[in-house]
Design a protein around this motif. Structure first.
Motif, PDB file in Angstrom:
ATOM      1  N   LEU A  64      -5.594   0.244  -3.589  1.00  0.00           N
ATOM      2  CA  LEU A  64      -5.200  -0.604  -3.047  1.00  0.00           C
ATOM      3  C   LEU A  64      -3.730  -0.383  -4.057  1.00  0.00           C
ATOM      4  N   GLU A  65      -3.614  -0.237  -4.673  1.00  0.00           N
ATOM      5  CA  GLU A  65      -2.507   0.283  -5.999  1.00  0.00           C
ATOM      6  C   GLU A  65      -2.115   1.537  -5.297  1.00  0.00           C
ATOM      7  N   ASN A  66      -2.663   2.709  -4.615  1.00  0.00           N
ATOM      8  CA  ASN A  66      -2.088   3.748  -4.200  1.00  0.00           C
ATOM      9  C   ASN A  66      -1.806   3.544  -2.538  1.00  0.00           C
ATOM     10  N   SER A  67      -1.366   2.444  -2.041  1.00  0.00           N
ATOM     11  CA  SER A  67      -1.162   2.767  -0.897  1.00  0.00           C
ATOM     12  C   SER A  67       0.282   1.881  -1.335  1.00  0.00           C
ATOM     13  N   ILE A  68       0.837   2.030   0.533  1.00  0.00           N
ATOM     14  CA  ILE A  68       2.145   0.978   0.813  1.00  0.00           C
ATOM     15  C   ILE A  68       2.229   0.072   2.298  1.00  0.00           C
ATOM     16  N   LEU A  69       2.375  -0.796   1.528  1.00  0.00           N
ATOM     17  CA  LEU A  69       2.388  -1.158   3.181  1.00  0.00           C
ATOM     18  C   LEU A  69       3.095  -1.926   4.260  1.00  0.00           C
ATOM     19  N   LEU A  70       2.720  -0.813   5.366  1.00  0.00           N
ATOM     20  CA  LEU A  70       4.221  -0.813   6.254  1.00  0.00           C
ATOM     21  C   LEU A  70       3.822  -2.043   7.032  1.00  0.00           C
ATOM     22  N   GLU A  71       5.109  -3.274   6.638  1.00  0.00           N
ATOM     23  CA  GLU A  71       5.217  -4.215   7.516  1.00  0.00           C
ATOM     24  C   GLU A  71       5.722  -4.209   9.073  1.00  0.00           C
ATOM     25  N   ALA A  72       6.710  -3.162   9.185  1.00  0.00           N
ATOM     26  CA  ALA A  72       6.179  -3.006  11.102  1.00  0.00           C
ATOM     27  C   ALA A  72       5.013  -3.381  11.735  1.00  0.00           C
ATOM     28  N   THR A  73       3.767  -2.805  11.271  1.00  0.00           N
ATOM     29  CA  THR A  73       1.914  -2.244  11.638  1.00  0.00           C
ATOM     30  C   THR A  73       1.498  -2.850  10.975  1.00  0.00           C
ATOM     31  N   GLY A  74       1.819  -4.023   9.841  1.00  0.00           N
ATOM     32  CA  GLY A  74       0.843  -4.382   8.562  1.00  0.00           C
ATOM     33  C   GLY A  74      -0.290  -3.420   8.026  1.00  0.00           C
ATOM     34  N   GLU A  75       0.017  -2.223   8.242  1.00  0.00           N
ATOM     35  CA  GLU A  75      -1.848  -1.000   7.922  1.00  0.00           C
ATOM     36  C   GLU A  75      -0.829  -1.038   6.599  1.00  0.00           C
ATOM     37  N   ARG A  76      -2.008  -0.050   5.952  1.00  0.00           N
ATOM     38  CA  ARG A  76      -1.587  -0.305   4.344  1.00  0.00           C
ATOM     39  C   ARG A  76      -2.013   1.593   4.874  1.00  0.00           C
ATOM     40  N   LEU A  77      -1.391   2.168   4.565  1.00  0.00           N
ATOM     41  CA  LEU A  77      -0.877   3.334   4.235  1.00  0.00           C
ATOM     42  C   LEU A  77      -1.116   4.679   2.409  1.00  0.00           C
TER      43      LEU A  77
END
Length: 181
Positions: free
Chosen positions: A132-145
């Motif tokens: 979780l710490e090493n991911s970002i949330l793409l607000e457009a898709t809700g995907e964690r990258l």
């Protein structure tokens, strides 16, 4: 002895020769048509000791320490080792924000699938927290990258209202990938 002093001692003194041997052996794995010295074939590593030291180095802010930890994890994954050693290497990759190496090891058959099921409760929780710490949330898709440290810092800096943002990093650090996302 402070944590930083311990990390310096591990890197500069305790692990010095083993890190050199690991670097040489793993490099030779990547090169075709290079004859390996007979003495290198006889080299053995104390993986439990190396992986413990690498987990200490992985918490360092110093690039050389983190690279040493990565070298140990890479050696543990590529050289003939046990499944338990490879599982520990995968956990180290995650600690170093290098989730891509874990996925690649699974794809190449170096790591058995479903690592999380083989971890204890505490390590599973820590693994989930690091992901979780090493991911970002793409607000457009809700995907964690999943991202590396550079990408995470870049993303956070880009999130602030700025007229412009400049970033410099080595090739293959993920600059273009992140800008496109």
């Amino acid at each position: 002895m402070s944590e930083t002093e311990l990390q310096d001692w591990l890197y500069e003194t305790s692990l010095h020769s083993e890190l050199q041997q690991l670097g040489l052996i793993t490099t030779l794995l990547e090169l075709d048509n290079v004859a390996q010295e007979a003495t290198l074939a006889e080299v053995t590593f104390d993986w439990q000791r190396l992986l413990f030291a690498a987990s200490i180095l992985a918490h360092s802010k110093k690039r050389l320490h983190r690279e040493a930890s990565l070298r140990i994890a890479t050696g543990a994954m590529l050289l003939p080792t046990s499944d338990a050693v490879r599982d520990a290497a995968a956990v180290l990759f995650d600690k170093l924000s290098n989730r891509r190496s874990v996925v690649l090891a699974e794809q190449r058959g170096r790591l058995k699938p479903d690592l999380e099921t083989r971890l204890g409760v505490a390590l599973r929780l820590e693994d989930q927290r690091k992901q979780l710490e090493n991911s970002i949330l793409l607000e457009a898709t809700g995907e964690r990258l999943p991202v590396n440290e550079f990408q995470l810092e870049f993303w956070r800096a880009a999130g602030h209202e700025r007229a412009w943002l400049s970033a410099s990093a080595p090739t293959a650090s993920g600059k273009t990938f992140l800008v496109l996302k």
